[in-house]
Design an enzyme around this catalytic site. Structure first.
Site, PDB file in Angstrom:
ATOM      1  N   ARG A   1       0.903  -1.189  -0.052  1.00  0.00           N
ATOM      2  CA  ARG A   1       0.038  -0.160   0.414  1.00  0.00           C
ATOM      3  C   ARG A   1       0.873   1.259   0.119  1.00  0.00           C
ATOM      4  O   ARG A   1       1.813   1.349   0.694  1.00  0.00           O
ATOM      5  CB  ARG A   1      -0.813   0.111   1.110  1.00  0.00           C
ATOM      6  CG  ARG A   1      -1.933  -1.049   1.131  1.00  0.00           C
ATOM      7  CD  ARG A   1      -3.207  -0.779   0.324  1.00  0.00           C
ATOM      8  NE  ARG A   1      -4.174  -1.452   0.157  1.00  0.00           N
ATOM      9  CZ  ARG A   1      -4.172  -2.724  -0.543  1.00  0.00           C
ATOM     10  NH1 ARG A   1      -3.193  -2.991  -1.647  1.00  0.00           N
ATOM     11  NH2 ARG A   1      -5.300  -3.452  -0.826  1.00  0.00           N
TER      12      ARG A   1
ATOM     13  N   GLU B   1      -3.612   7.599  -5.467  1.00  0.00           N
ATOM     14  CA  GLU B   1      -3.644   7.131  -6.838  1.00  0.00           C
ATOM     15  C   GLU B   1      -4.872   7.605  -7.698  1.00  0.00           C
ATOM     16  O   GLU B   1      -5.769   7.487  -7.390  1.00  0.00           O
ATOM     17  CB  GLU B   1      -3.877   5.364  -6.879  1.00  0.00           C
ATOM     18  CG  GLU B   1      -2.809   4.701  -6.318  1.00  0.00           C
ATOM     19  CD  GLU B   1      -2.877   2.940  -6.219  1.00  0.00           C
ATOM     20  OE1 GLU B   1      -4.061   2.490  -6.690  1.00  0.00           O
ATOM     21  OE2 GLU B   1      -2.073   2.326  -5.593  1.00  0.00           O
TER      22      GLU B   1
ATOM     23  N   HIS C   1      -0.993  -0.045 -10.429  1.00  0.00           N
ATOM     24  CA  HIS C   1      -1.848  -1.065  -9.367  1.00  0.00           C
ATOM     25  C   HIS C   1      -2.201  -2.460 -10.328  1.00  0.00           C
ATOM     26  O   HIS C   1      -3.646  -2.552 -10.490  1.00  0.00           O
ATOM     27  CB  HIS C   1      -3.025  -0.320  -8.864  1.00  0.00           C
ATOM     28  CG  HIS C   1      -3.189  -0.796  -7.506  1.00  0.00           C
ATOM     29  ND1 HIS C   1      -3.755  -0.289  -6.326  1.00  0.00           N
ATOM     30  CD2 HIS C   1      -3.060  -2.018  -7.062  1.00  0.00           C
ATOM     31  CE1 HIS C   1      -4.016  -1.065  -5.410  1.00  0.00           C
ATOM     32  NE2 HIS C   1      -3.488  -2.197  -5.684  1.00  0.00           N
TER      33      HIS C   1
END
Length: 338
Positions: free
Chosen positions: A248, A277, A296
């Site tokens: 994370r 993000e 991601h």
């Protein structure tokens, strides 16, 4: 849409989720739990709660809405279990658990592609792949790029540090057994003996950063881990080391990481997660030559998503038949899991 019905008219099962639902709950997975594929929304349930008073099972994936405990007790009083065919349940699980509803997560299924991705990145990083590839694509001649790669020792005998040995970290450690690597691990919850069983040596966070050729982060994003990885740790990394983050972004002090990467062009950062993000358009993450940013992508995608539905279909069958289940989430687990 209308909820699923048994032959006697009881609304036993409902299906909820977002745009990715068909990838997860494929026709095969739907058949396995007795669903047709029709979905309901939170608005449907709140608008006509009486229709859902007999619902016993809720199946979902990414896009699962959050219900308040009162809404669950009022609208879904017969609900026994939620089968969430995806990873993290942090956004919705607590009210269900507080209402006495069992919650199951396909976190183990989603961990598989992350672990596979991580191992691939580790092996490539130790070969100098990322720096050599970018060097060629920015105009460096062949021999110079090859010499850059040769600054990396390769994988035989290299040291890999794993931060956090939860579901994904364990899978990474287990897969690295196939290679002649020294594996270090930092985990606040596992003993030295437990880590040894995974093929890893328990060390402090400081020792891990200072000794590893590749540092791979798998910390969960919980209050205790926010900003845990700081500039001092990054500055202590070995010459030519790589930091890999598929955990994370919030666990990293990004400004401090960027400062170290700017001062030390020998280091390399492979970042599949950042915070926020996406990063701001002006973020140095997008321009630093020793940062390799991906959007991601390490988790389940496309065909990999069906694995999560399959895990939850089997978990449902076990629960419904009174057999042992494997992927239940407890209230206590929420404080440490991703």
């Amino acid at each position: 849409m209308k909820p699923e019905r048994k032959e006697n008219g009881v609304n036993e099962k409902i299906l909820m989720g977002g745009a990715d639902l068909p990838l997860v709950w494929t026709a095969e997975n739907l058949r396995a739990v007795g669903l047709s594929g029709e979905t309901v929304t939170k608005a449907d349930i709140l608008a006509s709660p009486a229709q859902y008073h007999s619902t016993r099972y809720l199946f979902s994936t990414w896009g699962m809405p959050r219900f308040e405990e009162r809404e669950i007790r009022d609208c879904l009083p017969s609900l026994r279990a939620v089968f969430y065919a995806a990873g993290s349940v942090q956004s919705f699980a607590a009210p269900f658990l507080d209402a006495g509803v069992a919650v199951f997560s396909a976190r183990a299924a989603n961990a598989v592609p992350v672990a596979e991705y991580t191992v691939a990145q580790i092996l490539l990083a130790n070969k100098g792949y990322f720096r050599a590839c970018r060097s060629l694509h920015t105009g460096t001649d062949w021999n110079t790029a090859r010499a850059l790669s040769n600054r990396y020792a390769g994988n035989y005998g290299a040291t890999v540090g794993i931060i956090g040995c939860g579901m994904i970290g364990r899978m990474v450690a287990e897969r690295l057994r196939d290679y002649h690597l020294r594996v270090l691990a930092y985990d606040a919850f596992l003993t030295a003996e437990e880590l040894h069983a995974l093929g890893a040596e328990k060390v402090t966070l400081e020792e891990l950063f200072a000794a590893s050729d590749v540092v791979s982060n798998h910390l969960a994003n919980v209050p205790a881990t926010v900003g845990m990885l700081n500039g001092g740790l990054f500055a202590s990394m070995k010459q030519g080391a790589t930091f890999l983050n598929t955990g994370r972004g919030a666990t990293v002090r990004e400004d401090e990481l960027l400062a170290v990467l700017t001062a030390r062009p020998d280091l390399c950062a492979l970042l599949d997660v950042v915070d926020p993000e996406p990063p701001a358009p002006t973020s140095p993450l997008l321009t630093l030559p020793n940062v390799f940013l991906t959007p991601h992508i390490s988790g389940s995608q496309q065909t990999e998503c069906a694995r999560m539905g399959a895990y939850m279909a089997e978990e449902f069958r076990a629960f419904d038949e009174g057999r042992e289940t494997h992927f239940a989430v407890t209230r206590e687990m929420l404080s440490t899991m991703a």
